[in-house]
Design a protein around this motif. Sequence first.
Motif, PDB file in Angstrom:
ATOM      1  N   PHE A  79      -4.674   5.085  -9.924  1.00  0.00           N
ATOM      2  CA  PHE A  79      -3.250   4.921 -10.228  1.00  0.00           C
ATOM      3  C   PHE A  79      -2.944   3.463 -10.571  1.00  0.00           C
ATOM      4  CE2 PHE A  79      -1.595   8.646  -7.370  1.00  0.00           C
ATOM      5  CZ  PHE A  79      -2.164   9.547  -8.248  1.00  0.00           C
ATOM      6  N   LEU A  80      -3.510   2.561  -9.784  1.00  0.00           N
ATOM      7  CA  LEU A  80      -3.251   1.130  -9.960  1.00  0.00           C
ATOM      8  C   LEU A  80      -3.696   0.650 -11.331  1.00  0.00           C
ATOM      9  CD1 LEU A  80      -2.346  -1.539  -8.559  1.00  0.00           C
ATOM     10  CD2 LEU A  80      -4.714  -1.819  -7.820  1.00  0.00           C
ATOM     11  N   GLU A  81      -4.810   1.163 -11.814  1.00  0.00           N
ATOM     12  CA  GLU A  81      -5.338   0.752 -13.117  1.00  0.00           C
ATOM     13  C   GLU A  81      -4.378   1.072 -14.255  1.00  0.00           C
ATOM     14  OE1 GLU A  81      -8.999   2.854 -13.222  1.00  0.00           O
ATOM     15  OE2 GLU A  81     -10.112   1.357 -12.052  1.00  0.00           O
ATOM     16  N   GLN A  82      -3.450   1.998 -14.003  1.00  0.00           N
ATOM     17  CA  GLN A  82      -2.514   2.421 -15.048  1.00  0.00           C
ATOM     18  C   GLN A  82      -1.155   1.728 -14.961  1.00  0.00           C
ATOM     19  OE1 GLN A  82      -2.621   6.846 -15.580  1.00  0.00           O
ATOM     20  NE2 GLN A  82      -4.231   6.778 -14.037  1.00  0.00           N
ATOM     21  N   VAL A  83      -1.023   0.772 -14.032  1.00  0.00           N
ATOM     22  CA  VAL A  83       0.239   0.042 -13.892  1.00  0.00           C
ATOM     23  C   VAL A  83       0.045  -1.383 -14.407  1.00  0.00           C
ATOM     24  CG1 VAL A  83       2.110  -0.624 -12.346  1.00  0.00           C
ATOM     25  CG2 VAL A  83       0.735   1.396 -11.825  1.00  0.00           C
ATOM     26  N   PRO A  84       0.646  -1.737 -15.539  1.00  0.00           N
ATOM     27  CA  PRO A  84       0.478  -3.082 -16.089  1.00  0.00           C
ATOM     28  C   PRO A  84       1.003  -4.156 -15.130  1.00  0.00           C
ATOM     29  CG  PRO A  84       1.440  -1.595 -17.720  1.00  0.00           C
ATOM     30  CD  PRO A  84       1.474  -0.873 -16.405  1.00  0.00           C
ATOM     31  N   GLY A  85       0.312  -5.279 -15.124  1.00  0.00           N
ATOM     32  CA  GLY A  85       0.751  -6.407 -14.313  1.00  0.00           C
ATOM     33  C   GLY A  85       0.124  -6.464 -12.935  1.00  0.00           C
ATOM     34  N   PHE A  86      -0.750  -5.507 -12.622  1.00  0.00           N
ATOM     35  CA  PHE A  86      -1.403  -5.466 -11.317  1.00  0.00           C
ATOM     36  C   PHE A  86      -2.907  -5.302 -11.487  1.00  0.00           C
ATOM     37  CE2 PHE A  86       2.896  -4.028 -10.650  1.00  0.00           C
ATOM     38  CZ  PHE A  86       3.269  -4.623  -9.452  1.00  0.00           C
ATOM     39  N   ARG A  87      -3.650  -5.850 -10.544  1.00  0.00           N
ATOM     40  CA  ARG A  87      -5.097  -5.663 -10.554  1.00  0.00           C
ATOM     41  C   ARG A  87      -5.597  -5.527  -9.118  1.00  0.00           C
ATOM     42  NH1 ARG A  87      -6.377 -11.637 -12.882  1.00  0.00           N
ATOM     43  NH2 ARG A  87      -5.655 -12.845 -11.103  1.00  0.00           N
ATOM     44  N   LEU A  88      -6.679  -4.810  -8.959  1.00  0.00           N
ATOM     45  CA  LEU A  88      -7.253  -4.585  -7.643  1.00  0.00           C
ATOM     46  C   LEU A  88      -7.983  -5.835  -7.170  1.00  0.00           C
ATOM     47  CD1 LEU A  88      -7.884  -2.543  -5.347  1.00  0.00           C
ATOM     48  CD2 LEU A  88     -10.002  -2.009  -6.592  1.00  0.00           C
ATOM     49  N   ALA A  89      -7.576  -6.345  -6.001  1.00  0.00           N
ATOM     50  CA  ALA A  89      -8.246  -7.502  -5.412  1.00  0.00           C
ATOM     51  C   ALA A  89      -9.308  -7.075  -4.417  1.00  0.00           C
ATOM     52  CB  ALA A  89      -7.223  -8.409  -4.722  1.00  0.00           C
ATOM     53  N   GLY A  90      -9.158  -5.866  -3.862  1.00  0.00           N
ATOM     54  CA  GLY A  90     -10.140  -5.384  -2.895  1.00  0.00           C
ATOM     55  C   GLY A  90      -9.671  -4.120  -2.219  1.00  0.00           C
ATOM     56  N   LYS A  91     -10.627  -3.465  -1.544  1.00  0.00           N
ATOM     57  CA  LYS A  91     -10.325  -2.270  -0.754  1.00  0.00           C
ATOM     58  C   LYS A  91     -10.867  -2.476   0.652  1.00  0.00           C
ATOM     59  CE  LYS A  91     -12.203   0.641  -3.735  1.00  0.00           C
ATOM     60  NZ  LYS A  91     -12.624   1.916  -4.368  1.00  0.00           N
ATOM     61  N   ALA A  92     -10.002  -2.234   1.643  1.00  0.00           N
ATOM     62  CA  ALA A  92     -10.391  -2.389   3.044  1.00  0.00           C
ATOM     63  C   ALA A  92     -10.345  -1.032   3.723  1.00  0.00           C
ATOM     64  CB  ALA A  92      -9.462  -3.373   3.750  1.00  0.00           C
ATOM     65  N   ARG A  93     -11.324  -0.780   4.590  1.00  0.00           N
ATOM     66  CA  ARG A  93     -11.406   0.518   5.267  1.00  0.00           C
ATOM     67  C   ARG A  93     -10.747   0.520   6.641  1.00  0.00           C
ATOM     68  NH1 ARG A  93     -17.764   0.960   4.857  1.00  0.00           N
ATOM     69  NH2 ARG A  93     -17.404  -1.235   5.401  1.00  0.00           N
ATOM     70  N   ASP A  94     -10.473  -0.683   7.160  1.00  0.00           N
ATOM     71  CA  ASP A  94      -9.857  -0.759   8.483  1.00  0.00           C
ATOM     72  C   ASP A  94      -9.040  -2.035   8.610  1.00  0.00           C
ATOM     73  OD1 ASP A  94     -11.711  -2.850   9.010  1.00  0.00           O
ATOM     74  OD2 ASP A  94     -13.166  -1.433   9.811  1.00  0.00           O
ATOM     75  N   ALA A  95      -8.431  -2.224   9.782  1.00  0.00           N
ATOM     76  CA  ALA A  95      -7.557  -3.372  10.001  1.00  0.00           C
ATOM     77  C   ALA A  95      -8.317  -4.690   9.921  1.00  0.00           C
ATOM     78  CB  ALA A  95      -6.865  -3.239  11.359  1.00  0.00           C
ATOM     79  N   ALA A  96      -9.518  -4.739  10.510  1.00  0.00           N
ATOM     80  CA  ALA A  96     -10.299  -5.979  10.521  1.00  0.00           C
ATOM     81  C   ALA A  96     -10.622  -6.437   9.100  1.00  0.00           C
ATOM     82  CB  ALA A  96     -11.581  -5.779  11.328  1.00  0.00           C
ATOM     83  N   GLU A  97     -11.048  -5.513   8.258  1.00  0.00           N
ATOM     84  CA  GLU A  97     -11.367  -5.865   6.877  1.00  0.00           C
ATOM     85  C   GLU A  97     -10.126  -6.321   6.124  1.00  0.00           C
ATOM     86  OE1 GLU A  97     -13.366  -2.832   4.702  1.00  0.00           O
ATOM     87  OE2 GLU A  97     -15.257  -3.069   5.783  1.00  0.00           O
ATOM     88  N   SER A  98      -9.010  -5.651   6.359  1.00  0.00           N
ATOM     89  CA  SER A  98      -7.787  -6.016   5.646  1.00  0.00           C
ATOM     90  C   SER A  98      -7.320  -7.417   6.023  1.00  0.00           C
ATOM     91  CB  SER A  98      -6.681  -4.990   5.920  1.00  0.00           C
ATOM     92  OG  SER A  98      -6.327  -4.971   7.283  1.00  0.00           O
ATOM     93  N   LEU A  99      -7.412  -7.756   7.300  1.00  0.00           N
ATOM     94  CA  LEU A  99      -7.006  -9.100   7.741  1.00  0.00           C
ATOM     95  C   LEU A  99      -7.924 -10.168   7.168  1.00  0.00           C
ATOM     96  CD1 LEU A  99      -6.032  -8.397  11.469  1.00  0.00           C
ATOM     97  CD2 LEU A  99      -4.492  -8.862   9.547  1.00  0.00           C
ATOM     98  N   GLN A 100      -9.210  -9.857   7.010  1.00  0.00           N
ATOM     99  CA  GLN A 100     -10.146 -10.814   6.426  1.00  0.00           C
ATOM    100  C   GLN A 100      -9.821 -11.054   4.955  1.00  0.00           C
ATOM    101  OE1 GLN A 100     -12.571 -12.655   8.103  1.00  0.00           O
ATOM    102  NE2 GLN A 100     -12.455 -13.741   6.143  1.00  0.00           N
ATOM    103  N   PHE A 101      -9.498  -9.977   4.228  1.00  0.00           N
ATOM    104  CA  PHE A 101      -9.086 -10.130   2.827  1.00  0.00           C
ATOM    105  C   PHE A 101      -7.863 -11.037   2.733  1.00  0.00           C
ATOM    106  CE2 PHE A 101     -11.573  -6.339   1.439  1.00  0.00           C
ATOM    107  CZ  PHE A 101     -12.049  -6.833   0.227  1.00  0.00           C
ATOM    108  N   LEU A 102      -6.881 -10.802   3.601  1.00  0.00           N
ATOM    109  CA  LEU A 102      -5.662 -11.607   3.578  1.00  0.00           C
ATOM    110  C   LEU A 102      -5.959 -13.059   3.930  1.00  0.00           C
ATOM    111  CD1 LEU A 102      -3.278  -9.025   5.258  1.00  0.00           C
ATOM    112  CD2 LEU A 102      -2.989  -9.975   2.963  1.00  0.00           C
ATOM    113  N   LYS A 103      -6.842 -13.271   4.871  1.00  0.00           N
ATOM    114  CA  LYS A 103      -7.215 -14.634   5.276  1.00  0.00           C
ATOM    115  C   LYS A 103      -7.857 -15.396   4.124  1.00  0.00           C
ATOM    116  CE  LYS A 103      -9.782 -17.158   8.850  1.00  0.00           C
ATOM    117  NZ  LYS A 103     -10.679 -17.022  10.039  1.00  0.00           N
ATOM    118  N   ASN A 104      -8.618 -14.688   3.300  1.00  0.00           N
ATOM    119  CA  ASN A 104      -9.272 -15.331   2.162  1.00  0.00           C
ATOM    120  C   ASN A 104      -8.278 -15.763   1.090  1.00  0.00           C
ATOM    121  OD1 ASN A 104     -11.741 -14.918   3.394  1.00  0.00           O
ATOM    122  ND2 ASN A 104     -12.189 -13.030   2.270  1.00  0.00           N
ATOM    123  N   GLY A 105      -7.068 -15.198   1.131  1.00  0.00           N
ATOM    124  CA  GLY A 105      -6.009 -15.618   0.219  1.00  0.00           C
ATOM    125  C   GLY A 105      -5.997 -14.868  -1.099  1.00  0.00           C
TER     126      GLY A 105
END
Length: 222
Positions: free
Chosen positions: A20-46
């Motif tokens: 779905f995201l690939e079809q919305v102009p102006g957005f791109r996938l930065a990453g996919k997280a499977r749990d809370a720990a992974e998501s917080l690490q992605f956010l920490k990386n900026g």
Amino acid sequence: MLNVLIVEDDFRVAQIHESFLEQVPGFRLAGKARDAAESLQFLKNGGIDVVLLDVYMPDRLGTDLLSEIREEHPGVDIIMITAADETAIIGKALDYGVYRYLVKPVDKEEFREALNEVKKKRTLLKGERVDPDALNRLFGTGTNSTEDLPSGIDSVTLKKVTELIERHPEGVSSEQAGSLLGASRTTARRYLEYLTGIGKVRSESVYGIVGRPERRYFPNGG
């Protein structure tokens, strides 16, 4: 381009949201997280602008991350995409400024609409000042508003949907409500889910003739 993090433990659902995201102009996938720990690490990386956040994850509830995200990453927009419809969870999402709350299974139109609203908001906030009409769109307020409403909900349409539900104690689906209102199914569903979240409407999964469950909405207590 706005960078999006998908937080979803079901890889099949994550793939759907990625498509779905690939079809919305102006957005791109930065990453996919499977749990809370992974998501917080992605956010920490900026570099993350938008988080598509699930509630039920293996290590923590998505709602448990809201305070941490708000404290450490205040500029990130959060869209919750979840099967959770409990009032306490929805209330916490509202308290922490979740931009949109989408109930699974989310369709492509609803997904695109939510992301485009985030993009419009960010565009409006690029300037030094925002005109009154734009403020009303951002905060869902104005001369017709009688209460504080989240983004994407206006008081006039909300009143129409509420009256529609009251006229149909037998219940309606989002498709039926949209047809009766002259609106899209996605729009009708957004208002029905909001009313469910604040306790004015209850919903049930009802099995139709073909055996597929259909989500129907009833006046609460009716």
